[in-house]
Write a protein that holds these residues in place. Structure first.
Motif, PDB file in Angstrom:
ATOM      1  N   GLY A 146      11.670  40.994  55.581  1.00 49.01           N
ATOM      2  CA  GLY A 146      12.511  39.825  55.731  1.00 49.01           C
ATOM      3  C   GLY A 146      12.735  39.028  54.458  1.00 49.01           C
ATOM      4  O   GLY A 146      13.469  38.047  54.462  1.00 49.01           O
ATOM      5  N   GLY A 147      12.120  39.431  53.358  1.00 41.36           N
ATOM      6  CA  GLY A 147      12.338  38.752  52.084  1.00 41.36           C
ATOM      7  C   GLY A 147      11.414  37.601  51.793  1.00 41.36           C
ATOM      8  O   GLY A 147      11.592  36.902  50.790  1.00 41.36           O
ATOM      9  N   SER A 148      10.418  37.368  52.639  1.00 40.40           N
ATOM     10  CA  SER A 148       9.547  36.206  52.454  1.00 40.40           C
ATOM     11  C   SER A 148       8.519  36.399  51.346  1.00 40.40           C
ATOM     12  O   SER A 148       8.098  35.431  50.720  1.00 40.40           O
ATOM     13  CB  SER A 148       8.831  35.882  53.768  1.00 40.40           C
ATOM     14  OG  SER A 148       8.059  36.993  54.204  1.00 40.40           O
ATOM     15  N   ALA A 149       8.110  37.647  51.095  1.00 42.46           N
ATOM     16  CA  ALA A 149       7.011  37.889  50.161  1.00 42.46           C
ATOM     17  C   ALA A 149       7.393  37.551  48.717  1.00 42.46           C
ATOM     18  O   ALA A 149       6.581  37.005  47.969  1.00 42.46           O
ATOM     19  CB  ALA A 149       6.547  39.343  50.262  1.00 42.46           C
ATOM     20  N   THR A 193       9.898  33.495  46.191  1.00 44.29           N
ATOM     21  CA  THR A 193       9.563  32.586  45.097  1.00 44.29           C
ATOM     22  C   THR A 193       9.550  33.319  43.768  1.00 44.29           C
ATOM     23  O   THR A 193       9.976  32.771  42.740  1.00 44.29           O
ATOM     24  CB  THR A 193       8.186  31.945  45.355  1.00 44.29           C
ATOM     25  OG1 THR A 193       8.192  31.331  46.648  1.00 44.29           O
ATOM     26  CG2 THR A 193       7.889  30.879  44.318  1.00 44.29           C
ATOM     27  N   LEU A 194       9.102  34.581  43.755  1.00 43.99           N
ATOM     28  CA  LEU A 194       9.021  35.341  42.507  1.00 43.99           C
ATOM     29  C   LEU A 194      10.399  35.695  41.955  1.00 43.99           C
ATOM     30  O   LEU A 194      10.510  36.115  40.808  1.00 43.99           O
ATOM     31  CB  LEU A 194       8.214  36.619  42.730  1.00 43.99           C
ATOM     32  CG  LEU A 194       6.771  36.451  43.230  1.00 43.99           C
ATOM     33  CD1 LEU A 194       6.055  37.784  43.241  1.00 43.99           C
ATOM     34  CD2 LEU A 194       6.010  35.459  42.363  1.00 43.99           C
ATOM     35  N   GLU A 195      11.430  35.533  42.766  1.00 50.07           N
ATOM     36  CA  GLU A 195      12.783  35.819  42.294  1.00 50.07           C
ATOM     37  C   GLU A 195      13.182  34.894  41.146  1.00 50.07           C
ATOM     38  O   GLU A 195      14.048  35.238  40.340  1.00 50.07           O
ATOM     39  CB  GLU A 195      13.765  35.681  43.455  1.00 50.07           C
ATOM     40  CG  GLU A 195      15.181  36.100  43.138  1.00 50.07           C
ATOM     41  CD  GLU A 195      16.100  35.986  44.333  1.00 50.07           C
ATOM     42  OE1 GLU A 195      17.251  36.462  44.256  1.00 50.07           O
ATOM     43  OE2 GLU A 195      15.671  35.403  45.352  1.00 50.07           O
ATOM     44  N   CYS A 211      16.105  42.666  50.307  1.00 51.28           N
ATOM     45  CA  CYS A 211      15.290  42.719  51.519  1.00 51.28           C
ATOM     46  C   CYS A 211      16.010  43.563  52.558  1.00 51.28           C
ATOM     47  O   CYS A 211      17.149  44.002  52.356  1.00 51.28           O
ATOM     48  CB  CYS A 211      14.980  41.321  52.051  1.00 51.28           C
ATOM     49  SG  CYS A 211      16.411  40.453  52.714  1.00 51.28           S
ATOM     50  N   ASP A 212      15.334  43.780  53.688  1.00 52.85           N
ATOM     51  CA  ASP A 212      15.885  44.649  54.721  1.00 52.85           C
ATOM     52  C   ASP A 212      16.969  43.977  55.547  1.00 52.85           C
ATOM     53  O   ASP A 212      17.560  44.619  56.420  1.00 52.85           O
ATOM     54  CB  ASP A 212      14.774  45.153  55.639  1.00 52.85           C
ATOM     55  CG  ASP A 212      13.997  44.011  56.278  1.00 52.85           C
ATOM     56  OD1 ASP A 212      14.052  42.889  55.734  1.00 52.85           O
ATOM     57  OD2 ASP A 212      13.340  44.231  57.304  1.00 52.85           O
TER      58      ASP A 212
END
Length: 548
Positions: free
Chosen positions: A174-177, A180-182, A192-193
């Motif tokens: 879902g892009g949560s991990a 922030t590192l983006e 993300c998926d």
């Protein structure tokens, strides 16, 4: 578990007894080897305790970190609770102004050896160059996989500047991990998926980058990318929930296998994270995953897949971040360190990058074509100079977006598509571009014709059709015509360049010139989007979105 394994043994013993009672000695002798094997399995499964070993009961394991000891399947015990849980900031030696420490690290020689946590005797460091080049991380939900990936990536970013290390994040949770590192200046891609088209672009871009580095190394006759005069930054591909990527994009796994096989000499590293390692990584890819990190897993078979034994299955849920690392030489137990404030750490790295005055790193790939492209502001008119190319939207080569343009002197252009797809709007955009320089009209070197189906009819003998055919045959005039069907369009007699609006009927789109490989990539969304077309120039073709 022992009782479950003893059941087959009991059944086989009863079978042997019945056969002997009936005088069937030959059949009884055939069952005896199987019974002996079951007996050996039962004896192995019995938890024999060595002298001085502490037995861990389920109640003690659930009691919490205090005083928790975990069996390591080698006759010893591991006390994860005794391992210091310092933060990554502490392990990296951040002071009151962390960006100064980061700048100091960037001024040193590049290194991928960074701290990930603590062991019972001190700090636990991992070097992807010496121990890698790739890593497989496994652990069930809540075991601390995402925290480990965040800590690892931030430690690498704090140790190496963006001119030495870049990240591509593929988050299928879902892009949560990695949201922030983006923000890190090292990040050249994050998907993300939730958008599989974007994720597919990322995998195609990684394959293109691998090929580019191969050619770069070959041009300098270098065995390793680091031997080049100006080597490109190392590229770290980090995948969270690898099993989901494999399930949703199975046709793209081969690209990751190539990275795993060739990445060491080309400066490309792969960190794949999954909940269940069994059967998720094929043999070719697993052969190059030298580092295996196993957090808490649900059964011993998953632990055995990475560590060679089931020790990671005994890690209690009350100890998230407890893990074992198998680098091929030894299996080390460690406690992962978390980041105290991920957002603040990212801000400090960005501040260090600004202090160093680093040149922004271009993105490895872009997002897919938008559903709408606005017309660009008109450039300043240059007196009576015909432009070399006419802009009409955005083009997509499958990896990045660029301006879509038509050559003015490259021959006639045919626009093919059904009514309502955007042909007239495209001609209006081209006329607007031509009007800036005072061109257009019947006497101009560029002429535009809408609804030219009847003009292309070979049986049409009126003056307008004759004038149209004369313009097509005149090499000094570039004709841009729009038709609803390719029935009367002859290539290359009538046009060299085509803009085809697909209709969804495969045979008709193939006859219009759309390549089959590009046609197979089009989805229903592309067919329903007004202005979505295929630009065909010679043997090359790409997807375009016309401006409105």
């Amino acid at each position: 578990m022992v009782f479950a394994m003893a059941a087959p043994l009991f059944a086989q013993v009863m079978m042997i007894a019945v056969m002997i009672a009936q005088g069937q000695w030959m059949f009884a002798m055939m069952v005896v080897p199987g019974a002996i094997g079951c007996l050996a399995s039962v004896l192995i499964a019995i938890p024999w305790r060595s002298p001085g070993q502490i037995e861990i009961t389920p109640a003690a394991a659930a009691a919490g970190p205090s005083g928790t000891i975990v069996n390591d399947d080698t006759g010893g015990t591991i006390g994860f609770d005794a391992m210091a849980s310092d933060t990554i900031e502490t392990l990296l030696g951040f002071d009151r102004m962390p960006w100064r420490s980061i700048v100091s690290q960037w001024l040193r020689p590049a290194s991928l050896a960074v701290p990930l946590g603590s062991t019972g005797t001190g700090r636990f460091d991992l070097d992807l160059v010496r121990q890698g080049p790739h890593a497989l991380v496994a652990g069930t939900t809540g075991s601390g996989k995402s925290v480990l990936l965040q800590s690892w990536c931030l430690a690498l970013a704090a140790r190496n500047g963006p001119d030495r290390l870049n990240f591509v994040f593929l988050d299928f949770k879902g892009g949560s991990a990695f949201r922030t590192l983006e923000r890190l200046p090292h990040t050249v891609g994050n998907v993300c998926d939730l958008d599989l088209d974007h994720a597919a672009r990322a995998l195609r871009a990684l394959e293109a980058e691998l090929t580019r580095r191969e050619r770069l190394a070959a041009s300098f006759h270098a065995a390793h990318i680091e031997d080049l005069p100006l080597p490109p930054p190392r590229l770290m591909v980090v995948i969270d929930e690898f099993h989901a990527l494999k399930d949703q994009l199975p046709d793209y796994i081969g690209r990751l296998v190539r990275i795993a096989s060739l990445g060491r000499s080309l400066g490309m590293h792969l960190i794949a994270c999954t909940q269940n390692p069994l059967g998720q990584v094929n043999a070719d890819m697993k052969a190059n995953m030298a580092i295996n990190i196993c957090l808490r897993v649900r059964d011993a078979m998953q632990s055995t897949e990475l560590l060679g034994d089931g020790r990671a299955a005994s890690i209690p849920p009350a100890l998230p971040g407890s893990a074992y690392c198998n680098d091929g030489e030894q299996v080390s137990a460690f406690r992962c360190s978390s980041v105290d404030d991920v957002a603040r750490c990212c801000r400090q790295i960005v501040l260090a990058d600004r202090f160093m005055g680093s040149v922004p790193i271009p993105q490895l790939f872009t997002a897919p074509l938008p559903s709408r492209v606005a017309r660009r502001p008109l450039p300043r008119a240059e007196s009576n100079r015909l432009p070399d190319r006419l802009w009409f939207g955005l083009a997509d080569n499958g990896i990045t977006l660029m301006d879509a343009t038509l050559p003015v002197t490259g021959g006639n252009v045919g626009v093919i598509g059904a009514h309502g797809r955007g042909k007239t709007t495209l001609l209006a955009t081209l006329a607007r571009e031509l009007a800036v320089d005072g061109h257009g009209g019947s006497d101009a070197s560029v002429r535009l014709f809408d609804d030219a189906d009847e003009l292309l009819d070979p049986f049409n003998a009126d003056d307008e059709a004759a004038s149209f055919r004369d313009a097509l045959a005149n090499p000094a005039v570039t004709v841009v015509f729009a038709v609803s069907s390719a029935r009367h369009v002859r290539v290359p007699e009538h046009c060299v360049t085509r803009i085809v609006f697909p209709c969804g009927e495969r045979s008709a789109d193939l006859m219009a010139g759309v390549p089959s490989n590009l046609l197979s990539m089009l989805g229903q969304r592309d067919l329903d989007t007004p202005g979505r077309a295929v630009l065909i120039t010679g043997a090359a073709a790409c997807l375009v979105q016309c401006a409105v």
